[in-house]
Design a protein around this motif. Structure first.
Motif, PDB file in Angstrom:
ATOM      1  N   THR A 106       0.833  -1.199   0.000  1.00  0.00           N
ATOM      2  CA  THR A 106       0.000   0.000   0.000  1.00  0.00           C
ATOM      3  C   THR A 106       0.871   1.254   0.000  1.00  0.00           C
ATOM      4  OG1 THR A 106      -0.112  -0.133   2.416  1.00  0.00           O
ATOM      5  CG2 THR A 106      -1.928  -1.104   1.179  1.00  0.00           C
ATOM      6  N   ALA A 107       2.035   1.176   0.641  1.00  0.00           N
ATOM      7  CA  ALA A 107       2.936   2.331   0.685  1.00  0.00           C
ATOM      8  C   ALA A 107       3.466   2.655  -0.704  1.00  0.00           C
ATOM      9  CB  ALA A 107       4.100   2.058   1.644  1.00  0.00           C
ATOM     10  N   PHE A 108       3.884   1.646  -1.455  1.00  0.00           N
ATOM     11  CA  PHE A 108       4.385   1.882  -2.816  1.00  0.00           C
ATOM     12  C   PHE A 108       3.291   2.484  -3.686  1.00  0.00           C
ATOM     13  CE2 PHE A 108       4.991   0.516  -7.210  1.00  0.00           C
ATOM     14  CZ  PHE A 108       6.282   0.974  -7.458  1.00  0.00           C
ATOM     15  N   THR A 109       2.083   1.949  -3.555  1.00  0.00           N
ATOM     16  CA  THR A 109       0.974   2.462  -4.365  1.00  0.00           C
ATOM     17  C   THR A 109       0.656   3.904  -3.998  1.00  0.00           C
ATOM     18  OG1 THR A 109       0.062   0.217  -4.441  1.00  0.00           O
ATOM     19  CG2 THR A 109      -1.400   2.018  -5.058  1.00  0.00           C
ATOM     20  N   THR A 110       0.602   4.187  -2.694  1.00  0.00           N
ATOM     21  CA  THR A 110       0.207   5.516  -2.230  1.00  0.00           C
ATOM     22  C   THR A 110       1.282   6.555  -2.463  1.00  0.00           C
ATOM     23  OG1 THR A 110      -1.164   4.501  -0.514  1.00  0.00           O
ATOM     24  CG2 THR A 110      -0.583   6.833  -0.224  1.00  0.00           C
ATOM     25  N   HIS A 111       2.528   6.219  -2.120  1.00  0.00           N
ATOM     26  CA  HIS A 111       3.577   7.239  -2.067  1.00  0.00           C
ATOM     27  C   HIS A 111       4.520   7.231  -3.265  1.00  0.00           C
ATOM     28  CE1 HIS A 111       2.467   8.496   1.950  1.00  0.00           C
ATOM     29  NE2 HIS A 111       2.420   7.224   2.312  1.00  0.00           N
ATOM     30  N   TRP A 112       4.497   6.173  -4.068  1.00  0.00           N
ATOM     31  CA  TRP A 112       5.343   6.165  -5.269  1.00  0.00           C
ATOM     32  C   TRP A 112       4.514   6.221  -6.542  1.00  0.00           C
ATOM     33  CZ3 TRP A 112       6.244   3.779  -9.845  1.00  0.00           C
ATOM     34  CH2 TRP A 112       7.472   4.062 -10.478  1.00  0.00           C
ATOM     35  N   LEU A 113       3.512   5.333  -6.655  1.00  0.00           N
ATOM     36  CA  LEU A 113       2.777   5.249  -7.909  1.00  0.00           C
ATOM     37  C   LEU A 113       1.770   6.381  -8.085  1.00  0.00           C
ATOM     38  CD1 LEU A 113       2.285   3.736 -10.516  1.00  0.00           C
ATOM     39  CD2 LEU A 113       0.692   2.236  -9.290  1.00  0.00           C
ATOM     40  N   MET A 114       1.030   6.717  -7.030  1.00  0.00           N
ATOM     41  CA  MET A 114      -0.003   7.741  -7.163  1.00  0.00           C
ATOM     42  C   MET A 114       0.555   9.084  -7.642  1.00  0.00           C
ATOM     43  SD  MET A 114      -2.995   6.528  -6.786  1.00  0.00           S
ATOM     44  CE  MET A 114      -2.427   5.007  -7.564  1.00  0.00           C
ATOM     45  N   PRO A 115       1.711   9.551  -7.119  1.00  0.00           N
ATOM     46  CA  PRO A 115       2.253  10.810  -7.642  1.00  0.00           C
ATOM     47  C   PRO A 115       2.645  10.738  -9.122  1.00  0.00           C
ATOM     48  CG  PRO A 115       3.223  10.303  -5.508  1.00  0.00           C
ATOM     49  CD  PRO A 115       2.470   9.081  -5.939  1.00  0.00           C
ATOM     50  N   ARG A 116       2.779   9.517  -9.665  1.00  0.00           N
ATOM     51  CA  ARG A 116       3.176   9.351 -11.068  1.00  0.00           C
ATOM     52  C   ARG A 116       2.033   8.853 -11.944  1.00  0.00           C
ATOM     53  NH1 ARG A 116       7.230   8.201  -7.795  1.00  0.00           N
ATOM     54  NH2 ARG A 116       9.340   8.813  -8.352  1.00  0.00           N
ATOM     55  N   MET A 117       0.827   8.803 -11.413  1.00  0.00           N
ATOM     56  CA  MET A 117      -0.269   8.193 -12.163  1.00  0.00           C
ATOM     57  C   MET A 117      -0.567   8.929 -13.463  1.00  0.00           C
ATOM     58  SD  MET A 117      -2.113   5.602 -12.392  1.00  0.00           S
ATOM     59  CE  MET A 117      -1.954   4.831 -10.786  1.00  0.00           C
ATOM     60  N   MET A 118      -0.479  10.241 -13.476  1.00  0.00           N
ATOM     61  CA  MET A 118      -0.712  10.972 -14.714  1.00  0.00           C
ATOM     62  C   MET A 118       0.363  10.624 -15.750  1.00  0.00           C
ATOM     63  SD  MET A 118      -3.506  12.632 -14.385  1.00  0.00           S
ATOM     64  CE  MET A 118      -3.405  13.785 -15.757  1.00  0.00           C
ATOM     65  N   LYS A 119       1.585  10.500 -15.301  1.00  0.00           N
ATOM     66  CA  LYS A 119       2.681  10.115 -16.191  1.00  0.00           C
ATOM     67  C   LYS A 119       2.469   8.700 -16.712  1.00  0.00           C
ATOM     68  CE  LYS A 119       7.735  10.229 -16.429  1.00  0.00           C
ATOM     69  NZ  LYS A 119       8.991  10.511 -15.672  1.00  0.00           N
ATOM     70  N   PHE A 120       2.020   7.796 -15.829  1.00  0.00           N
ATOM     71  CA  PHE A 120       1.751   6.422 -16.255  1.00  0.00           C
ATOM     72  C   PHE A 120       0.631   6.400 -17.292  1.00  0.00           C
ATOM     73  CE2 PHE A 120      -0.581   2.458 -16.032  1.00  0.00           C
ATOM     74  CZ  PHE A 120       0.436   1.512 -16.121  1.00  0.00           C
ATOM     75  N   LYS A 121      -0.441   7.139 -17.041  1.00  0.00           N
ATOM     76  CA  LYS A 121      -1.566   7.148 -17.972  1.00  0.00           C
ATOM     77  C   LYS A 121      -1.170   7.733 -19.326  1.00  0.00           C
ATOM     78  CE  LYS A 121      -4.946   5.149 -15.887  1.00  0.00           C
ATOM     79  NZ  LYS A 121      -5.458   3.869 -16.462  1.00  0.00           N
ATOM     80  N   ALA A 122      -0.242   8.685 -19.307  1.00  0.00           N
ATOM     81  CA  ALA A 122       0.235   9.235 -20.586  1.00  0.00           C
ATOM     82  C   ALA A 122       1.010   8.189 -21.367  1.00  0.00           C
ATOM     83  CB  ALA A 122       1.105  10.460 -20.328  1.00  0.00           C
ATOM     84  N   ALA A 123       1.758   7.358 -20.650  1.00  0.00           N
ATOM     85  CA  ALA A 123       2.550   6.313 -21.311  1.00  0.00           C
ATOM     86  C   ALA A 123       1.687   5.117 -21.692  1.00  0.00           C
ATOM     87  CB  ALA A 123       3.696   5.870 -20.408  1.00  0.00           C
ATOM     88  N   PHE A 124       0.649   4.812 -20.880  1.00  0.00           N
ATOM     89  CA  PHE A 124      -0.192   3.629 -21.101  1.00  0.00           C
ATOM     90  C   PHE A 124      -1.672   4.016 -20.990  1.00  0.00           C
ATOM     91  CE2 PHE A 124       3.787   2.213 -19.130  1.00  0.00           C
ATOM     92  CZ  PHE A 124       4.246   1.310 -20.071  1.00  0.00           C
ATOM     93  N   PRO A 125      -2.185   4.744 -21.967  1.00  0.00           N
ATOM     94  CA  PRO A 125      -3.573   5.228 -21.853  1.00  0.00           C
ATOM     95  C   PRO A 125      -4.613   4.123 -21.814  1.00  0.00           C
ATOM     96  CG  PRO A 125      -2.689   5.637 -24.051  1.00  0.00           C
ATOM     97  CD  PRO A 125      -1.533   5.197 -23.212  1.00  0.00           C
ATOM     98  N   ASP A 126      -4.299   2.937 -22.348  1.00  0.00           N
ATOM     99  CA  ASP A 126      -5.283   1.865 -22.423  1.00  0.00           C
ATOM    100  C   ASP A 126      -5.100   0.791 -21.344  1.00  0.00           C
ATOM    101  OD1 ASP A 126      -6.427   3.015 -24.729  1.00  0.00           O
ATOM    102  OD2 ASP A 126      -4.896   2.080 -25.985  1.00  0.00           O
ATOM    103  N   VAL A 127      -4.084   0.948 -20.504  1.00  0.00           N
ATOM    104  CA  VAL A 127      -3.806  -0.075 -19.501  1.00  0.00           C
ATOM    105  C   VAL A 127      -4.670   0.150 -18.260  1.00  0.00           C
ATOM    106  CG1 VAL A 127      -2.074  -0.973 -17.895  1.00  0.00           C
ATOM    107  CG2 VAL A 127      -1.475  -0.586 -20.291  1.00  0.00           C
TER     108      VAL A 127
END
Length: 312
Positions: A106-127
């Motif tokens: 939960t820590a990785f999801t909350t504190h690492w992935l969530m701040p990068r979610m817009m960047k992830f969605k830009a790279a993988f819009p359909d994932v």
């Protein structure tokens, strides 16, 4: 191959045998196969006659598999699993399934992935990301997901082809900038914010620099809350660099002292070996690794006094 195939019983009989062997019950197998128990019983008799061996032991306690039955059941069970996995992969490809499931904290999801979610969605819009979230230490098998983040000892890393290394396990004593300013006058004992169940033991010289420790240190079972408490200025936490890189690079969490601790384990992403490889999983895997390693390099360059080990 032709002669071998003629030796095989009918596929219907093998399907029925696998179900009966799994349930240890003809009636439950019949219900699963949508036939009558008598039909299952007849198929098992014909199968035993075809092979000229007994596959089941019938007693007052119900059905059990004979030694030959156990041998055949293991083979048919593996075959059914492989067939099911292949059909599932075919269906995913036919439906253009871009779902990727991660087993992470939960820590990785909350504190690492969530701040990068817009960047992830830009790279993988359909994932479509799905999560198996772990609140405490990263442990457990990677079975029902595409990728799992785990800490492994070096001999375990080299033993698996589905294991992809990210970074060494490095921890830094961290706090908020306001907490670090407050502790400079030495009027207060340090409050430690700790993860329950963690087996991490810092080096003695690091502990000496953090003492005296306030007796009312805080313990949480979820590392996400440990980090959040440190961000709120409530004390010092041990920052695993695979999670806290974003907050360190943003200056929201800062080293209390110029020291880091390197454990023996390695942070890795593990792929599910039971699933057929999908391109989208490999792409997400490589993106996460690249982002985490970029974080690590930036943090290392920004805090050279921490002397964290090189990624190599």
């Amino acid at each position: 191959m032709g002669n071998y195939r003629r030796k095989l019983p009918s596929l219907n009989a093998l399907f029925a045998f696998e179900s009966a062997g799994r349930h240890r019950n003809f009636s439950k197998a019949a219900e699963e196969l949508n036939v009558t128990p008598a039909a299952v019983s007849r198929m098992m008799q014909r199968l035993e006659g075809h092979l000229a061996v007994s596959l089941f032991k019938r007693g007052t306690g119900g059905l059990t598999l004979s030694e030959n039955g156990q041998l055949l059941f293991q083979a048919t069970s593996r075959a059914m699993s492989q067939i099911g996995a292949a059909i599932g992969e075919i269906e995913r490809r036919a439906n253009n399934d871009s779902t990727v499931t991660l087993s992470v904290s939960t820590a990785f999801t909350t504190h690492w992935l969530m701040p990068r979610m817009m960047k992830f969605k830009a790279a993988f819009p359909d994932v479509d990301l799905r999560f198996q979230l772990l609140m405490g230490p990263l442990t457990g098998a990677v079975n029902d997901v595409d990728l799992g983040m785990r800490f492994l000892l070096p001999d375990k890393v080299t033993a698996g082809r589905n294991i992809h290394t990210i970074m060494p396990e490095v921890l830094v004593p961290l706090c908020s900038p306001s907490y670090r300013e407050k502790r400079k006058d030495g009027a207060y004992a340090d409050t430690m914010i700790l993860l329950s169940g963690s087996d991490f033991v810092p080096a003695n010289d690091v502990l000496e620099q953090l003492r005296p420790i306030h007796p009312s240190s805080q313990y949480f079972g979820d590392y996400a809350i440990v980090i959040q408490a440190a961000l709120l200025g409530q004390g010092i936490c041990w920052g695993w660099l695979n999670v806290v890189g974003h907050w360190m690079n943003e200056g929201q969490l800062v080293p209390v002292i110029p020291r880091s601790c390197t454990a023996e384990r390695i942070c890795c992403l593990i792929e599910n070996e039971a699933e057929a490889a999908r391109d989208v999983v490999a792409q997400v895997r490589d993106w996460i690794i690249a982002e985490m390693q970029a974080d690590y390099r930036f943090m290392s360059a920004s805090h050279p006094d921490l002397a964290v080990p090189d990624l190599r």
